[in-house]
Design an enzyme around this catalytic site. Structure first.
Site, short mmCIF file in Angstrom:
data_model
loop_
_atom_site.label_atom_id
_atom_site.label_comp_id
_atom_site.label_asym_id
_atom_site.label_seq_id
_atom_site.Cartn_x
_atom_site.Cartn_y
_atom_site.Cartn_z
N ASP A 105 1.10 -1.26 -0.10
CA ASP A 105 0.27 0.18 -0.53
C ASP A 105 1.15 1.44 -0.21
O ASP A 105 0.55 2.39 -0.11
CB ASP A 105 -0.88 0.09 1.71
CG ASP A 105 -0.48 -0.25 2.47
OD1 ASP A 105 0.72 0.11 2.42
OD2 ASP A 105 -0.88 -0.15 3.00
N ASP B 219 -1.27 -6.16 -0.53
CA ASP B 219 -1.36 -6.07 0.90
C ASP B 219 -2.72 -5.07 0.75
O ASP B 219 -3.61 -4.75 0.14
CB ASP B 219 -0.23 -5.00 0.68
CG ASP B 219 0.50 -3.68 1.88
OD1 ASP B 219 -0.07 -4.94 2.66
OD2 ASP B 219 0.79 -2.85 2.07
N LYS C 36 -1.15 -9.53 2.50
CA LYS C 36 -0.33 -8.91 4.31
C LYS C 36 -1.04 -8.16 4.58
O LYS C 36 -1.75 -7.51 4.26
CB LYS C 36 1.28 -8.24 3.52
CG LYS C 36 1.53 -7.71 4.93
CD LYS C 36 2.90 -7.43 4.01
CE LYS C 36 2.73 -5.84 3.88
NZ LYS C 36 2.36 -4.61 5.01
N GLU D 50 -1.60 -5.31 8.70
CA GLU D 50 -0.55 -4.88 9.83
C GLU D 50 -1.35 -5.19 11.33
O GLU D 50 -2.66 -5.36 11.17
CB GLU D 50 -0.24 -3.53 9.88
CG GLU D 50 0.12 -3.38 8.15
CD GLU D 50 0.53 -1.96 8.12
OE1 GLU D 50 -0.10 -1.05 9.34
OE2 GLU D 50 0.95 -0.92 6.96
N GLU E 99 9.32 -4.15 10.64
CA GLU E 99 10.03 -3.01 10.00
C GLU E 99 10.00 -2.13 11.17
O GLU E 99 9.73 -1.36 11.82
CB GLU E 99 8.52 -1.94 8.93
CG GLU E 99 8.93 -0.82 8.84
CD GLU E 99 7.88 -0.97 8.24
OE1 GLU E 99 6.98 -0.79 7.62
OE2 GLU E 99 7.65 0.62 7.49
O1 KIV Z 1 3.15 -1.34 1.87
C1 KIV Z 1 4.65 -1.68 1.27
O2 KIV Z 1 5.09 -1.51 0.96
C2 KIV Z 1 4.87 -2.28 2.88
C3 KIV Z 1 6.95 -2.49 3.05
C4 KIV Z 1 6.86 -1.34 2.76
C5 KIV Z 1 6.96 -3.64 3.43
O3 KIV Z 1 4.93 -2.61 3.62
#
Ligand code: KIV
Length: 280
Positions: free
Chosen positions: A46, A85, A115, A117, A184
């Site tokens: 994202d 994401d 993914k 968070e 991160e």
């Molecule tokens: O959105 C993204 O690119 C990320 C990476 C920085 C891990 O979450």
């Protein structure tokens, strides 16, 4: 049909002690280049909100924007594992919302996993997705969707209590079935402890050299975004400068008549030219 890199393969790489590079990509041509360069796992992050769409943070990014880019990256690749994401508020409101949106990333977007968070807080959601057949990559430490809560893009896990919380978060994600965990912006020593503690691969970004994999943002790596260059990023090329030079040459050649030449022009044959002249 060539098979894409699976989560089983990524987990086996950790067991064999093989490190791997992950990189973001957001469109068809960049995804093709990233795959051709040998990256086994591509994240449609994202971060596209900032480096592609010009938002200040990742918070405004929508499901539709993500899907648009995920589809392009999937079309540009054949072998790489593509991670989609989950944007802000596509999973925070509850597990059913998360399931519906994560399902769209695989079904409509063509991604192989998603993914999201968060640590212990999202463990139930991760379990639900995994038990529904949706592989999940966790993400803890500096979680940019919580930038307003964290008070900025700061190093996380600095105090012993904060470090223990992150270790517990990683264990909770592993137990919930996450196939790997992004770490991160945390101290390198904590990155090493978490990498040893969990059996699934850790993928660091500003988490030191001991993680099983590393992830970077395409635009940071290639010098395409200079509004903000994070400390964890290494520039392997200055493509922004290359592009500006090339476009500047084009502008100058159009202005002074050096472009286009005969080589870039089209011509009709002599008889057609004669007819054209007569008609005129
Ligand atoms: O959105 C993204 O690119 C990320 C990476 C920085 C891990 O979450």
């Amino acid at each position: 049909m060539e098979r894409r890199v699976s989560i089983t393969k990524l987990k086996a790489m950790k067991k064999r002690g093989e490190r791997f590079a992950m990189l973001t990509a957001y469109d068809y041509p960049s995804a093709r280049l990233v795959e051709e360069a040998g990256v086994p796992i591509i994240l449609v992050g994202d971060t596209l909100g900032m480096v592609v769409l010009g938002y200040d943070t990742t918070i405004p990014v929508t499901m539709d924007e993500m899907l648009h880019h995920v589809k392009a990256v999937v079309r540009g690749t054949r072998k790489a594992h593509v991670v989609a994401d989950m944007p802000f508020m596509s999973y925070q409101a509850g597990p059913q919302d998360a399931l519906r949106n994560a399902g769209r990333m695989l079904k409509e977007g063509g991604a192989q996993s998603v993914k999201l968070e968060g640590g212990r807080r999202v463990a139930d959601t991760v379990s639900l997705l995994v038990s529904s057949g949706i592989p999940v990559l966790g993400h803890i430490g500096l979680t940019p969707q919580s930038v307003n809560q964290l008070g900025g893009y700061k190093l996380q896990g600095k105090t012993p209590a904060a470090a223990v919380k992150l270790i517990n978060d990683a264990v909770a994600l592993e137990q919930a079935g996450a196939y790997a965990i992004v770490l991160e912006t945390i101290p390198a020593q904590l990155g090493e402890v978490i990498t040893q503690k969990v059996s699934v691969p850790t993928i660091g970004i500003g988490a030191g050299p001991h993680c099983d994999g590393q992830v970077q943002v395409f635009h940071d790596l290639l010098g395409l975004f200079d509004e903000f260059v994070p400390k964890h990023a290494k520039r392997y090329a200055q493509l922004g400068e290359v592009i500006k030079d090339a476009v500047g040459q084009y502008v100058a050649e159009v202005q002074d008549g050096a472009f286009p030449t005969e080589k870039e022009s089209f011509f009709v044959d002599e008889s057609a030219l004669a007819e054209l002249t007569q008609a005129r």
